[in-house]
Design a protein around this motif. Sequence first.
Motif, mmCIF file in Angstrom:
data_model
loop_
_atom_site.group_PDB
_atom_site.id
_atom_site.type_symbol
_atom_site.label_atom_id
_atom_site.label_comp_id
_atom_site.label_asym_id
_atom_site.label_seq_id
_atom_site.Cartn_x
_atom_site.Cartn_y
_atom_site.Cartn_z
ATOM 1 N N PRO A 55 0.831 -1.220 0.000
ATOM 2 C CA PRO A 55 0.000 0.000 0.000
ATOM 3 C C PRO A 55 0.854 1.254 0.000
ATOM 4 O O PRO A 55 1.933 1.294 0.598
ATOM 5 N N ARG A 56 0.336 2.285 -0.669
ATOM 6 C CA ARG A 56 1.095 3.519 -0.840
ATOM 7 C C ARG A 56 0.838 4.531 0.260
ATOM 8 O O ARG A 56 1.572 5.514 0.391
ATOM 9 N N ASP A 57 -0.232 4.319 1.014
ATOM 10 C CA ASP A 57 -0.527 5.215 2.131
ATOM 11 C C ASP A 57 -1.373 4.465 3.147
ATOM 12 O O ASP A 57 -1.783 3.328 2.925
ATOM 13 N N GLU A 58 -1.618 5.115 4.253
ATOM 14 C CA GLU A 58 -2.350 4.463 5.340
ATOM 15 C C GLU A 58 -3.782 4.122 4.942
ATOM 16 O O GLU A 58 -4.323 3.072 5.313
ATOM 17 N N GLU A 59 -4.416 4.989 4.183
ATOM 18 C CA GLU A 59 -5.793 4.733 3.739
ATOM 19 C C GLU A 59 -5.862 3.455 2.904
ATOM 20 O O GLU A 59 -6.767 2.630 3.069
ATOM 21 N N GLU A 60 -4.892 3.281 2.006
ATOM 22 C CA GLU A 60 -4.869 2.084 1.179
ATOM 23 C C GLU A 60 -4.581 0.844 2.032
ATOM 24 O O GLU A 60 -5.155 -0.223 1.811
ATOM 25 N N LEU A 61 -3.715 0.987 3.020
ATOM 26 C CA LEU A 61 -3.427 -0.128 3.923
ATOM 27 C C LEU A 61 -4.692 -0.559 4.660
ATOM 28 O O LEU A 61 -4.978 -1.764 4.775
ATOM 29 N N SER A 63 -7.736 -0.225 3.687
ATOM 30 C CA SER A 63 -8.622 -0.883 2.717
ATOM 31 C C SER A 63 -8.215 -2.338 2.495
ATOM 32 O O SER A 63 -9.063 -3.225 2.362
ATOM 33 N N VAL A 64 -6.906 -2.583 2.450
ATOM 34 C CA VAL A 64 -6.409 -3.950 2.279
ATOM 35 C C VAL A 64 -6.803 -4.809 3.486
ATOM 36 O O VAL A 64 -7.241 -5.959 3.333
ATOM 37 N N LEU A 65 -6.672 -4.256 4.687
ATOM 38 C CA LEU A 65 -7.036 -5.001 5.885
ATOM 39 C C LEU A 65 -8.527 -5.336 5.895
ATOM 40 O O LEU A 65 -8.914 -6.458 6.249
ATOM 41 N N SER A 66 -9.347 -4.377 5.518
ATOM 42 C CA SER A 66 -10.788 -4.613 5.477
ATOM 43 C C SER A 66 -11.141 -5.685 4.449
ATOM 44 O O SER A 66 -11.952 -6.582 4.710
ATOM 45 N N PHE A 67 -10.505 -5.602 3.289
ATOM 46 C CA PHE A 67 -10.703 -6.604 2.236
ATOM 47 C C PHE A 67 -10.348 -7.997 2.759
ATOM 48 O O PHE A 67 -11.102 -8.960 2.583
ATOM 49 N N ALA A 68 -9.205 -8.118 3.399
ATOM 50 C CA ALA A 68 -8.746 -9.418 3.890
ATOM 51 C C ALA A 68 -9.641 -9.944 4.999
ATOM 52 O O ALA A 68 -9.933 -11.144 5.067
ATOM 53 N N TYR A 69 -10.095 -9.052 5.864
ATOM 54 C CA TYR A 69 -10.950 -9.496 6.967
ATOM 55 C C TYR A 69 -12.252 -10.093 6.453
ATOM 56 O O TYR A 69 -12.689 -11.156 6.914
ATOM 57 N N LYS A 70 -12.865 -9.433 5.488
ATOM 58 C CA LYS A 70 -14.150 -9.910 4.965
ATOM 59 C C LYS A 70 -14.028 -11.286 4.333
ATOM 60 O O LYS A 70 -14.993 -12.064 4.307
ATOM 61 N N ARG A 71 -12.848 -11.618 3.819
ATOM 62 C CA ARG A 71 -12.652 -12.906 3.148
ATOM 63 C C ARG A 71 -11.841 -13.888 3.988
ATOM 64 O O ARG A 71 -11.477 -14.955 3.531
ATOM 65 N N GLY A 93 -0.155 -19.019 4.319
ATOM 66 C CA GLY A 93 -0.326 -18.334 3.053
ATOM 67 C C GLY A 93 -0.902 -16.948 3.259
ATOM 68 O O GLY A 93 -0.639 -16.273 4.247
ATOM 69 N N GLY A 94 -1.688 -16.501 2.285
ATOM 70 C CA GLY A 94 -2.343 -15.206 2.393
ATOM 71 C C GLY A 94 -1.501 -14.059 1.868
ATOM 72 O O GLY A 94 -0.691 -14.221 0.947
ATOM 73 N N ILE A 95 -1.673 -12.889 2.482
ATOM 74 C CA ILE A 95 -1.071 -11.650 1.996
ATOM 75 C C ILE A 95 0.164 -11.280 2.831
ATOM 76 O O ILE A 95 0.111 -11.263 4.056
ATOM 77 N N VAL A 96 1.262 -10.993 2.146
ATOM 78 C CA VAL A 96 2.418 -10.359 2.776
ATOM 79 C C VAL A 96 2.252 -8.858 2.573
ATOM 80 O O VAL A 96 2.239 -8.374 1.439
ATOM 81 N N LEU A 97 2.093 -8.136 3.662
ATOM 82 C CA LEU A 97 1.829 -6.701 3.603
ATOM 83 C C LEU A 97 3.157 -5.950 3.682
ATOM 84 O O LEU A 97 3.771 -5.843 4.744
ATOM 85 N N ASP A 98 3.603 -5.459 2.550
ATOM 86 C CA ASP A 98 4.878 -4.725 2.463
ATOM 87 C C ASP A 98 4.625 -3.267 2.848
ATOM 88 O O ASP A 98 3.949 -2.535 2.128
#
Length: 458
Positions: A55-61, A63-71, A93-98
């Motif tokens: 993610p390029r900023d905190e807002e995008e980060l 959004s990624v967390l919310s996306f992952a939580y729902k799934r 597995g899953g997402i590596v959050l850089d």
Amino acid sequence: MASMDWLEEMHAEFEDEIIHTKSTYVKKMSQDYYWYSPVLKKLLDHHSGDCVIAPRDEEELISVLSFAYKRKVPIVSRGGGTGNYGQIVPLYGGIVLDTSKLNKVLEMKEEQATFQAGCKLGVIEKTLRKHGQELRFYPSTFMKSTLAGFIAGGTGGIGSIQYGTLWDEGNVLQLSVVTMEEKPRKINVTKKEELTKYIHSYGISGIITEATIATAKKTDWHDMIVYFDDLQSALLFSEEVSRKPHIKKRLVSVCEAPLSSVFKPLRTYRSETKATVLLQVDPDQTQEVMNLILEHGGETTDTFAQYVKNHNLRVSDFSWNHVTLWWLKQNEADTYLQGRFDPHIYLDQVRQLKACFQDEVLIHFEWIKARGKLVPSSQPVIRYTTDERLQQIIDAFEKLGIKVSNPHTYLLEEGGKDDWIDDICIAKKQNDPCSLLNPGKTKYIAEGIHEMAGEEHV
């Protein structure tokens, strides 16, 4: 939903610029320096995330967390990837959050500064020094390590002889943490008892996005190398330097022979037969240190500091776990331990270890302060043969009263830094109700971990 359908949905929801799915890259970003341990290498080599998101900023980060939580997709937060215990290796597995793109300097004040999570400590040090300040302490990997990665996975480092560890009051002043929920919350943490929930937590209790740390006044440190014919003399000298409060120092690092022989960039300053002490001291105290060297029968050279400067070297690259790294480059089958010796009987502990194990255990000390007390911290190199023999050595350390921080486990409770594990797990339950943040790194297991369909537990 099929177990990997979320990958397609992710591409539909986020820009391709922040998503990486190339298998070789994902594998690389799913690893740290766990291979220092032959035990962890066997356990973790086959694990990897399914993708990397940067993610390029905190807002995008968020959004990624919310996306992952729902799934119900697990997330492991990654800084510089310089940890040693498999902290960032995804077990499910899953997402590596850089987080490396969250790298802004947010605020600079007298004796403190605020940065985003992904700021590299090397950049922070350079920035601070331009303003007459410097980091209080940092790991030997500081050129690659990120601030949040250090806080969530580290302990102390160069400078801990003056300022202690991450847990010592006044070092970490404030953290901004984002929770793993459908609507992630941003928590601002300032109280000491709350900060411990996120320090050395492997990111299981929340994602650090910003940190305020205390800083020190800049010092133009003087680098020194000192040689001794025997280890005990080196240790006694290093202890006296460490115990004198008026001698301002940033590093007191002791290596038994032949550890320093592998410091390739130091060339003529390496030694096969001498115990070595690396120092960083205030230039105003150099003469007093020279007098102590003579009193303890050591020898030094006045060309070392200039050599380091002329060759653009950093003495920190030959201390702390960089000693292990240099050794493993030439002795790849070996490994190491971490432990805190008893400051009152450490010499006897060393003698008994050497009598029992001889060159199977090579002593490496880093003097630090912890909770205001001087501690002979150690990262001894171990000549590895079998897991069983390694455990025998660990048992011997503990029998002698040496507090071992076991680097051969990825579980927080077993790593020897578990004073605040209950607090960390309470925060995890509150902030990560489905246990999606770096699952499997603690014995605490939330119900949600069982909902990860198709994943094999370690």
